[in-house]
Scaffold this motif. Structure first.
Motif, mmCIF file in Angstrom:
data_model
loop_
_atom_site.group_PDB
_atom_site.id
_atom_site.type_symbol
_atom_site.label_atom_id
_atom_site.label_comp_id
_atom_site.label_asym_id
_atom_site.label_seq_id
_atom_site.Cartn_x
_atom_site.Cartn_y
_atom_site.Cartn_z
ATOM 1 N N ALA A 162 43.272 30.467 -62.113
ATOM 2 C CA ALA A 162 41.989 30.526 -61.418
ATOM 3 C C ALA A 162 40.940 31.254 -62.257
ATOM 4 O O ALA A 162 39.742 31.015 -62.113
ATOM 5 C CB ALA A 162 42.163 31.245 -60.075
ATOM 6 N N GLN A 163 41.428 32.145 -63.090
ATOM 7 C CA GLN A 163 40.543 32.877 -63.997
ATOM 8 C C GLN A 163 41.175 32.780 -65.374
ATOM 9 O O GLN A 163 42.316 33.195 -65.570
ATOM 10 C CB GLN A 163 40.435 34.346 -63.569
ATOM 11 N N ASN A 164 40.435 32.235 -66.308
ATOM 12 C CA ASN A 164 41.003 32.000 -67.637
ATOM 13 C C ASN A 164 41.352 33.324 -68.314
ATOM 14 O O ASN A 164 40.678 34.324 -68.119
ATOM 15 C CB ASN A 164 39.987 31.229 -68.488
ATOM 16 N N THR A 165 42.404 33.304 -69.136
ATOM 17 C CA THR A 165 42.811 34.526 -69.835
ATOM 18 C C THR A 165 42.154 34.578 -71.219
ATOM 19 O O THR A 165 41.733 33.560 -71.764
ATOM 20 C CB THR A 165 44.331 34.558 -70.040
ATOM 21 N N PRO A 166 42.084 35.771 -71.803
ATOM 22 C CA PRO A 166 41.502 35.886 -73.149
ATOM 23 C C PRO A 166 42.260 35.060 -74.187
ATOM 24 O O PRO A 166 41.648 34.513 -75.110
ATOM 25 C CB PRO A 166 41.615 37.383 -73.461
ATOM 26 N N HIS A 167 43.583 34.984 -74.056
ATOM 27 C CA HIS A 167 44.337 34.211 -75.041
ATOM 28 C C HIS A 167 43.955 32.739 -74.954
ATOM 29 O O HIS A 167 43.761 32.068 -75.972
ATOM 30 C CB HIS A 167 45.843 34.398 -74.823
ATOM 31 N N ASP A 168 43.815 32.243 -73.728
ATOM 32 C CA ASP A 168 43.360 30.871 -73.549
ATOM 33 C C ASP A 168 41.968 30.654 -74.117
ATOM 34 O O ASP A 168 41.669 29.600 -74.697
ATOM 35 C CB ASP A 168 43.310 30.546 -72.052
ATOM 36 N N TYR A 169 41.132 31.641 -73.925
ATOM 37 C CA TYR A 169 39.781 31.546 -74.476
ATOM 38 C C TYR A 169 39.862 31.336 -75.987
ATOM 39 O O TYR A 169 39.166 30.483 -76.556
ATOM 40 C CB TYR A 169 38.996 32.826 -74.149
ATOM 41 N N LEU A 170 40.740 32.100 -76.639
ATOM 42 C CA LEU A 170 40.864 31.985 -78.093
ATOM 43 C C LEU A 170 41.461 30.642 -78.500
ATOM 44 O O LEU A 170 41.047 30.043 -79.490
ATOM 45 C CB LEU A 170 41.727 33.137 -78.633
ATOM 46 N N ILE A 171 42.427 30.171 -77.747
ATOM 47 C CA ILE A 171 43.005 28.858 -78.058
ATOM 48 C C ILE A 171 41.905 27.798 -78.045
ATOM 49 O O ILE A 171 41.771 27.001 -78.979
ATOM 50 C CB ILE A 171 44.135 28.516 -77.057
ATOM 51 N N ALA A 172 41.103 27.819 -77.006
ATOM 52 C CA ALA A 172 39.997 26.852 -76.923
ATOM 53 C C ALA A 172 38.977 27.095 -78.035
ATOM 54 O O ALA A 172 38.401 26.153 -78.591
ATOM 55 C CB ALA A 172 39.326 26.950 -75.550
ATOM 56 N N GLU A 173 38.773 28.361 -78.375
ATOM 57 C CA GLU A 173 37.799 28.689 -79.422
ATOM 58 C C GLU A 173 38.221 28.087 -80.755
ATOM 59 O O GLU A 173 37.393 27.573 -81.526
ATOM 60 C CB GLU A 173 37.672 30.211 -79.552
ATOM 61 N N TYR A 174 39.534 28.110 -81.036
ATOM 62 C CA TYR A 174 39.981 27.592 -82.326
ATOM 63 C C TYR A 174 40.172 26.077 -82.280
ATOM 64 O O TYR A 174 40.177 25.432 -83.333
ATOM 65 C CB TYR A 174 41.184 28.386 -82.829
ATOM 66 N N CYS A 175 40.258 25.498 -81.088
ATOM 67 C CA CYS A 175 40.076 24.050 -80.971
ATOM 68 C C CYS A 175 38.641 23.712 -81.382
ATOM 69 O O CYS A 175 38.404 22.769 -82.152
ATOM 70 C CB CYS A 175 40.308 23.580 -79.528
ATOM 71 N N ARG A 176 37.702 24.469 -80.874
ATOM 72 C CA ARG A 176 36.291 24.246 -81.200
ATOM 73 C C ARG A 176 36.044 24.441 -82.694
ATOM 74 O O ARG A 176 35.378 23.633 -83.343
ATOM 75 C CB ARG A 176 35.412 25.206 -80.397
ATOM 76 N N GLU A 177 36.598 25.507 -83.222
ATOM 77 C CA GLU A 177 36.400 25.773 -84.653
ATOM 78 C C GLU A 177 36.945 24.641 -85.513
ATOM 79 O O GLU A 177 36.328 24.267 -86.522
ATOM 80 C CB GLU A 177 37.081 27.090 -85.049
ATOM 81 N N GLY A 178 38.120 24.124 -85.121
ATOM 82 C CA GLY A 178 38.699 23.023 -85.884
ATOM 83 C C GLY A 178 37.713 21.881 -86.030
ATOM 84 O O GLY A 178 37.526 21.326 -87.129
ATOM 85 N N ILE A 179 37.066 21.534 -84.932
ATOM 86 C CA ILE A 179 36.090 20.437 -84.946
ATOM 87 C C ILE A 179 34.817 20.834 -85.687
ATOM 88 O O ILE A 179 34.345 20.124 -86.581
ATOM 89 C CB ILE A 179 35.750 20.024 -83.494
ATOM 90 N N MET A 180 34.279 21.986 -85.320
ATOM 91 C CA MET A 180 32.939 22.337 -85.814
ATOM 92 C C MET A 180 32.945 22.726 -87.291
ATOM 93 O O MET A 180 31.901 22.711 -87.941
ATOM 94 C CB MET A 180 32.341 23.457 -84.956
ATOM 95 N N SER A 181 34.120 23.086 -87.812
ATOM 96 C CA SER A 181 34.194 23.450 -89.233
ATOM 97 C C SER A 181 34.207 22.222 -90.138
ATOM 98 O O SER A 181 34.144 22.351 -91.364
ATOM 99 C CB SER A 181 35.443 24.296 -89.499
#
Lengths: 354, 354
Positions: free
Chosen positions: A172-191
């Motif tokens: 129900a509330q995202n965790t910081p680790h999940d936030y980072l997982i999604a962040e590095y999904c984003r980085e993979g694309i945006m880099s």
């Protein structure tokens, strides 16, 4: 300007209808001028309009996997009994998304697409169900991963409309680790230089970035036991490399980079406590639905120890842990033992008087 | 041609000696013409030359962390009792490595550096201890992570020379999940156009790639609980982003890309069963050392469930799980509760008659 991507089509996703709910004001500001949601339905709405089930979609996913694996006469999600409505999330590539924003939405195409939140999806879905189908009450809301985020949000935001809720493998509330997982999904694309700030001509320009994004899923989407036990052999691959190159990479590289980024940003910020000034207990405490939280034991993204403390804040709820060595991507219903567990829990939940 | 990198210096790593063991033939073929190992010693070798302890180094690490955190009169690794020899692995940046291969090693500089295996390091270390110090027997071999891989290899390869072994947070045979983790560390670096096939002028040319490599460690180097409990606050950071930007990224971006790649390739292939034609039980069964395997409970890379089944194949061994919410990077000895556990286990191991 929107772009073509053949993956987001009836050819690959079967029957669905695009239904406009008109303009959608967004929580982060901005508007989707003509918000169209891809909707697939199964079964018939009864006269009382009280036999509906809503299915929400996960990151990178659509109604397709639900249709192919979860829905059917042999499953708890039985179209003979229920009117099942699967709605693909905004940014999914089928519903209004960066890559397909044309016509009235041309002003928000590609890099200009606004930030969308889980709450925006849920409000859009509620409007669609009410205005298009006349549905005011749901027997069940169910979804996995980001679909679970939407499920939780539904139960908190519309307690009078949700009789039962089954968030699978999601919090129900995202965790910081999940936030980072999604962040590095984003980085993979945006880099990937081909991403070009979101203004590419084809997803193929971002092939390397989409591949790197796929590799984040290789790292955390499956459990370490999945790799150790070589469970991918059951999917007819000869090596883990062949599995990654033959399954994970093609799965993601056909998709639209901006659409995935839209979803990832939304995933990072899933949080029902936004409804209660940051008070998670207050948000979950106001749920009146009967809730079965269904985390997967080997899930790295949303492990039971992240889900259960949140479930325990819901008055009428249980945590039922699904056993699946695949981990999070067990959601794809690969293991023979997965769906029987889901069906048993959903069946018991649907049989509960509320 | 070798390049300059100020990080690999006495300024940042204190006292150490570069000791040449001459030419080292490598298991994968090829030779390091003049293999020089960085060696830091603590305490005095007794006349019998039988009070030596060997410390091996982990991925990205050197003797420095051992000197600063693990060694001292208050620790089990007490220089008043033992002659402690810390040897930095080949590719560590201090010992012979891609970036510093000059003089006799000029032919293997940078992209021309050959593949090195854990077994090469262990043979090099054995030769150094024997030829340089006259050490034929070790009271203890201890190392963490890739240092644990070397520790396992020592115990299997030189059973007569290793009385006790304490692999911390590492396996004798690398797991597929670990292989992938290292693979995406490599991808992070190699996907940076500045890496240029290994022929860059400065590590700064590969800044973005080294940052992406650091982010793999953000994903799996710490436990999800580390992020949820915001343990980084104990390190005086205000946010997880500040911790990543202020600790993880600078830690790795000062390092040499090719050196990290050399280590990652080696890490991927750590496997004592290479000594016994692939038979892991046979390899571990021939260990005569008393072994305490010390996995960390929250370690994503080398969890107890990967370590323990391997430890159980060693005749005289115990698995002692270290509790540390940091996970794998608990090895940095950040938690107050970490070193007391290590000291207790190493102290008991050293007190064991063998």
């Amino acid at each position: 300007m929107s772009i073509e991507n053949p993956y987001y089509s009836h050819e690959f996703h079967g029957d669905y209808e695009l239904i406009s709910i008109g303009a959608l004001e967004l929580e982060e500001g901005g508007t989707i001028p003509d918000c169209r949601l891809a909707v697939a339905t199964f079964g018939r709405l009864n006269e009382a309009r009280d036999n509906a089930i809503l299915i929400t979609s996960w990151y990178s996913g659509t109604h397709q996997i639900w249709r192919d694996a979860y829905i059917g006469p042999e499953h708890a999600l039985d179209p003979a009994k229920y009117f099942i409505v699967a709605i693909d999330q905004i940014g999914s590539g089928l519903s209004t998304s960066p890559h397909n924003a044309d016509g009235a939405n041309a002003s928000i195409a590609m890099s200009k697409f606004p930030h969308v939140r889980i709450g925006d999806d849920v409000r859009a879905q509620e409007r669609l169900l009410r205005e298009h189908f006349g549905i005011e009450r749901l027997q069940l809301v169910v979804g996995g991963s980001m679909g679970a985020q939407q499920t939780w949000e539904w139960a908190v935001r519309f307690p009078d409309k949700v009789l039962r809720a089954a968030p699978i493998a999601g919090t129900a509330q995202n965790t910081p680790h999940d936030y980072l997982i999604a962040e590095y999904c984003r980085e993979g694309i945006m880099s990937d230089p081909g991403w070009n700030g979101g203004e590419y001509a084809s997803n193929e320009d971002v092939f390397e970035g989409l591949k790197r994004q796929a590799h984040v899923w290789a790292l955390v989407g499956f459990s370490s036991e999945f790799w150790k036990q070589e469970v991918w052999r059951a999917l007819d691959f000869d090596s883990k490399e062949a599995f990654i190159e033959g399954f994970l990479e093609p799965y993601f590289t056909t998709m639209d980079p901006n659409d995935l980024l839209c979803q990832a940003w939304k995933w990072q910020r899933g949080d029902v406590a936004r409804n209660t000034d940051g008070d998670l207990a207050a948000a979950l405490g106001r749920i009146t639905a009967k809730v079965f939280a269904l985390p997967i034991d080997e899930d790295v993204l949303f492990p039971p120890r992240d889900v259960q403390p949140q479930q325990e804040l819901v008055p009428d709820s249980e945590c039922r842990v699904i056993q699946d060595v695949l981990g999070h991507l067990g959601l794809f219903a690969v293991a023979d033992t997965y769906l029987p567990q889901v069906d048993r829990h959903l069946g018991e939940l649907l049989a509960t008087e509320v």
